[in-house]
Design an enzyme around this catalytic site. Structure first.
Site, PDB file in Angstrom:
ATOM      1  N   ASP A 104      -7.515 -61.460  12.295  1.00  0.00           N
ATOM      2  CA  ASP A 104      -6.074 -61.393  12.011  1.00  0.00           C
ATOM      3  C   ASP A 104      -5.601 -62.457  11.023  1.00  0.00           C
ATOM      4  O   ASP A 104      -4.431 -62.811  11.002  1.00  0.00           O
ATOM      5  CB  ASP A 104      -5.279 -61.494  13.318  1.00  0.00           C
ATOM      6  CG  ASP A 104      -5.594 -62.761  14.109  1.00  0.00           C
ATOM      7  OD1 ASP A 104      -6.471 -63.542  13.692  1.00  0.00           O
ATOM      8  OD2 ASP A 104      -4.940 -62.976  15.150  1.00  0.00           O
ATOM      9  N   LYS A 155      -6.061 -75.263  21.455  1.00  0.00           N
ATOM     10  CA  LYS A 155      -4.660 -75.236  21.907  1.00  0.00           C
ATOM     11  C   LYS A 155      -4.325 -76.414  22.826  1.00  0.00           C
ATOM     12  O   LYS A 155      -4.006 -76.227  24.013  1.00  0.00           O
ATOM     13  CB  LYS A 155      -4.353 -73.900  22.580  1.00  0.00           C
ATOM     14  CG  LYS A 155      -4.715 -72.746  21.653  1.00  0.00           C
ATOM     15  CD  LYS A 155      -4.075 -71.432  21.979  1.00  0.00           C
ATOM     16  CE  LYS A 155      -4.412 -70.399  20.934  1.00  0.00           C
ATOM     17  NZ  LYS A 155      -5.499 -69.486  21.219  1.00  0.00           N
ATOM     18  N   ASP A 212      -2.008 -66.693  10.304  1.00  0.00           N
ATOM     19  CA  ASP A 212      -2.562 -65.901  11.402  1.00  0.00           C
ATOM     20  C   ASP A 212      -1.508 -64.842  11.708  1.00  0.00           C
ATOM     21  O   ASP A 212      -0.435 -65.163  12.216  1.00  0.00           O
ATOM     22  CB  ASP A 212      -2.792 -66.813  12.621  1.00  0.00           C
ATOM     23  CG  ASP A 212      -3.157 -66.023  13.881  1.00  0.00           C
ATOM     24  OD1 ASP A 212      -2.819 -64.832  13.981  1.00  0.00           O
ATOM     25  OD2 ASP A 212      -3.784 -66.614  14.769  1.00  0.00           O
TER      26      ASP A 212
HETATM   27  N1  GDD Z   1     -14.696 -58.650  19.971  1.00  0.00           N
HETATM   28  C1  GDD Z   1     -13.786 -59.444  20.527  1.00  0.00           C
HETATM   29  N2  GDD Z   1     -13.847 -59.652  21.875  1.00  0.00           N
HETATM   30  N3  GDD Z   1     -12.857 -60.000  19.741  1.00  0.00           N
HETATM   31  C2  GDD Z   1     -11.944 -60.811  20.341  1.00  0.00           C
HETATM   32  C3  GDD Z   1     -11.932 -61.057  21.722  1.00  0.00           C
HETATM   33  C4  GDD Z   1     -12.948 -60.439  22.523  1.00  0.00           C
HETATM   34  O1  GDD Z   1     -13.013 -60.593  23.742  1.00  0.00           O
HETATM   35  N4  GDD Z   1     -10.898 -61.897  21.991  1.00  0.00           N
HETATM   36  C5  GDD Z   1     -10.292 -62.149  20.828  1.00  0.00           C
HETATM   37  N5  GDD Z   1     -10.908 -61.490  19.820  1.00  0.00           N
HETATM   38  C6  GDD Z   1     -10.586 -61.501  18.401  1.00  0.00           C
HETATM   39  C7  GDD Z   1      -9.126 -61.143  18.150  1.00  0.00           C
HETATM   40  O2  GDD Z   1      -9.027 -59.744  17.898  1.00  0.00           O
HETATM   41  C8  GDD Z   1      -8.805 -61.954  16.917  1.00  0.00           C
HETATM   42  O3  GDD Z   1      -9.156 -61.275  15.729  1.00  0.00           O
HETATM   43  C9  GDD Z   1      -9.719 -63.176  17.039  1.00  0.00           C
HETATM   44  O4  GDD Z   1     -10.736 -62.827  17.972  1.00  0.00           O
HETATM   45  C10 GDD Z   1      -8.982 -64.428  17.538  1.00  0.00           C
HETATM   46  O5  GDD Z   1      -8.297 -64.099  18.724  1.00  0.00           O
HETATM   47  P1  GDD Z   1      -6.734 -64.401  18.861  1.00  0.00           P
HETATM   48  O6  GDD Z   1      -6.307 -63.897  20.191  1.00  0.00           O
HETATM   49  O7  GDD Z   1      -5.990 -63.960  17.670  1.00  0.00           O
HETATM   50  O8  GDD Z   1      -6.780 -65.999  18.958  1.00  0.00           O
HETATM   51  P2  GDD Z   1      -5.666 -67.041  18.562  1.00  0.00           P
HETATM   52  O9  GDD Z   1      -4.954 -66.627  17.333  1.00  0.00           O
HETATM   53  O10 GDD Z   1      -4.833 -67.322  19.770  1.00  0.00           O
HETATM   54  O11 GDD Z   1      -6.546 -68.375  18.279  1.00  0.00           O
HETATM   55  C11 GDD Z   1      -7.681 -68.307  17.435  1.00  0.00           C
HETATM   56  O12 GDD Z   1      -7.287 -68.267  16.079  1.00  0.00           O
HETATM   57  C12 GDD Z   1      -6.647 -69.452  15.579  1.00  0.00           C
HETATM   58  C13 GDD Z   1      -6.387 -69.239  14.093  1.00  0.00           C
HETATM   59  O13 GDD Z   1      -5.795 -68.052  13.846  1.00  0.00           O
HETATM   60  C14 GDD Z   1      -8.590 -69.519  17.695  1.00  0.00           C
HETATM   61  O14 GDD Z   1      -9.782 -69.307  16.993  1.00  0.00           O
HETATM   62  C15 GDD Z   1      -7.932 -70.822  17.228  1.00  0.00           C
HETATM   63  O15 GDD Z   1      -8.857 -71.896  17.355  1.00  0.00           O
HETATM   64  C16 GDD Z   1      -7.523 -70.684  15.774  1.00  0.00           C
HETATM   65  O16 GDD Z   1      -6.822 -71.875  15.332  1.00  0.00           O
HETATM   66 MG    MG Z   2      -4.843 -64.894  16.199  1.00  0.00          MG
END
Ligand code: GDD
Ligand code: MG
Length: 320
Positions: A104, A155, A212
């Site tokens: 994303d 986080k 993001d």
């Molecule tokens: N295949 C798979 N399986 N993908 C997953 C799963 C899972 O169980 N859980 C999450 N994802 C994918 C989501 O679809 C997304 O593309 C990505 O992993 C990150 O998950 P998010 O839910 O968007 O995480 P976030 O935005 O809260 O936090 C993450 O992104 C931040 C930056 O955008 C973390 O990586 C943070 O450390 C980072 O700063």
């Molecule tokens: Mg995200």
């Protein structure tokens, strides 16, 4: 070279839109979100692996119907395995240095330069780093003078952040990382990164833009960013836009737009209709949606086929 895209999340922060389509295919200026990641990959990436789970059939159909010019492998997780578990689950495809991305993110990251930096350090991985004012909603990273990551906090509670540099969700890893991920549901950020620092995890800071796109606000920010870096042009595919007052940068693909006020930062997808006297700003109006006479839409995502009644005032929501 292979690129792995983590695309299995539920997209909870974009509900209710993500009840009917998975986050990776939501159109960002007419292109599915995930294409903004895939299309600029360096040429040496010949295979894109998508780790999917939520609404995998939708993604399968998209890639069956759209040739992206590279081999695409969709690997399903019966149950979401977390960001680390998802990587482990595709280990059989990864026998060399590989890219990995959160599905994303939208950014100006130069992946070839990042790869060069990664190769110069001989570490187990490299994380792209972006600077923000408030890092608490992200993974927060501290590095030493050589760029080596010394702390990774996912986080952290406000006030406990070790820096204002965040994990931008773009990585380069050595296959060796796969041996450091336990089986089952595993968070890459919480369970793996803190445990591999001893092996050499490096940061790669970059500038330009990064978003993001996982929430309504940040999705619309990503849209604004891309419209702005697009050189300030108004992309317009409508046949007749007479009487429409346009402000700022927008992209309008709809076929039916009556005299109205549009902009800044509006994307209107093909097949949507905008009726007389409507006002739309900082929003996305998706295919088949109808914006009634005199309606006002701001800071919102209007999902496919939604009908906004004449005179309605819609602000700060996702309608789907
Ligand atoms: N295949 C798979 N399986 N993908 C997953 C799963 C899972 O169980 N859980 C999450 N994802 C994918 C989501 O679809 C997304 O593309 C990505 O992993 C990150 O998950 P998010 O839910 O968007 O995480 P976030 O935005 O809260 O936090 C993450 O992104 C931040 C930056 O955008 C973390 O990586 C943070 O450390 C980072 O700063
Ligand atoms: Mg995200």
């Amino acid at each position: 070279m292979k690129a792995l895209i983590l695309a299995g999340g539920l997209g909870t922060r974009l509900r209710p839109l993500t009840f009917s389509m998975p986050k990776p295919v939501i159109p960002l200026l007419g292109r599915p979100l995930v294409r903004h990641l895939i299309d600029p990959l360096p040429e040496e990436v010949d295979t894109v692996i998508l780790a999917v789970s939520y609404m995998k059939d939708y993604l399968e159909r998209y890639f069956r119907e759209n040739d992206i010019g590279r081999e695409v492998v969709l690997v399903n997780e019966e149950e979401p395995l977390g960001t680390g578990g998802a990587i482990k689950n595709v280990a059989r495809w990864l026998d060399d240095t590989f890219f990995a991305f959160n599905g994303d993110i939208i950014s100006s990251l130069d992946l070839s330069a990042m790869l060069e930096s990664h190769r110069s350090h001989h570490g187990i991985g490299t994380i792209a780093l972006w600077s923000v004012d408030d890092p608490s909603a992200f993974g927060v990273v501290a590095t030493d003078g050589s760029g080596r990551v010394t702390t990774f906090q996912e986080k952290p509670a406000p006030g406990e952040e070790v820096s204002n540099r965040i994990n931008a969700g773009a990585y380069i890893f050595e296959p060796e990382l796969l041996d450091r991920i336990p089986d089952g549901v595993v968070s890459l950020e919480r369970d793996v990164f803190p445990n591999v620092l001893d092996r050499g995890l490096y940061g790669y800071a970059f500038q330009g833009y990064w978003v993001d796109a996982g929430t309504r606000e940040s999705f619309l920010r990503a849209q604004r960013t891309l419209l702005d870096v697009g050189g300030g042009r108004v992309a317009c595919a409508v046949r007749r836009l007479s009487g429409v007052r346009i402000s700022g940068n927008n992209m309008i693909e709809a076929a039916h737009v009556e005299p109205s006020a549009i902009g800044p930062n509006v994307y209107i997808e093909r097949g949507a209709q905008v009726h007389d006297g409507a006002t739309i700003s900082n929003s996305m109006v998706m295919a088949g949606a109808v914006i009634g006479r005199g309606a006002t839409i701001s800071n919102s995502i209007i999902g496919p086929g939604m009908v906004v009644e004449d005179g309605a005032v819609i602000a700060d929501v996702i309608l789907a």
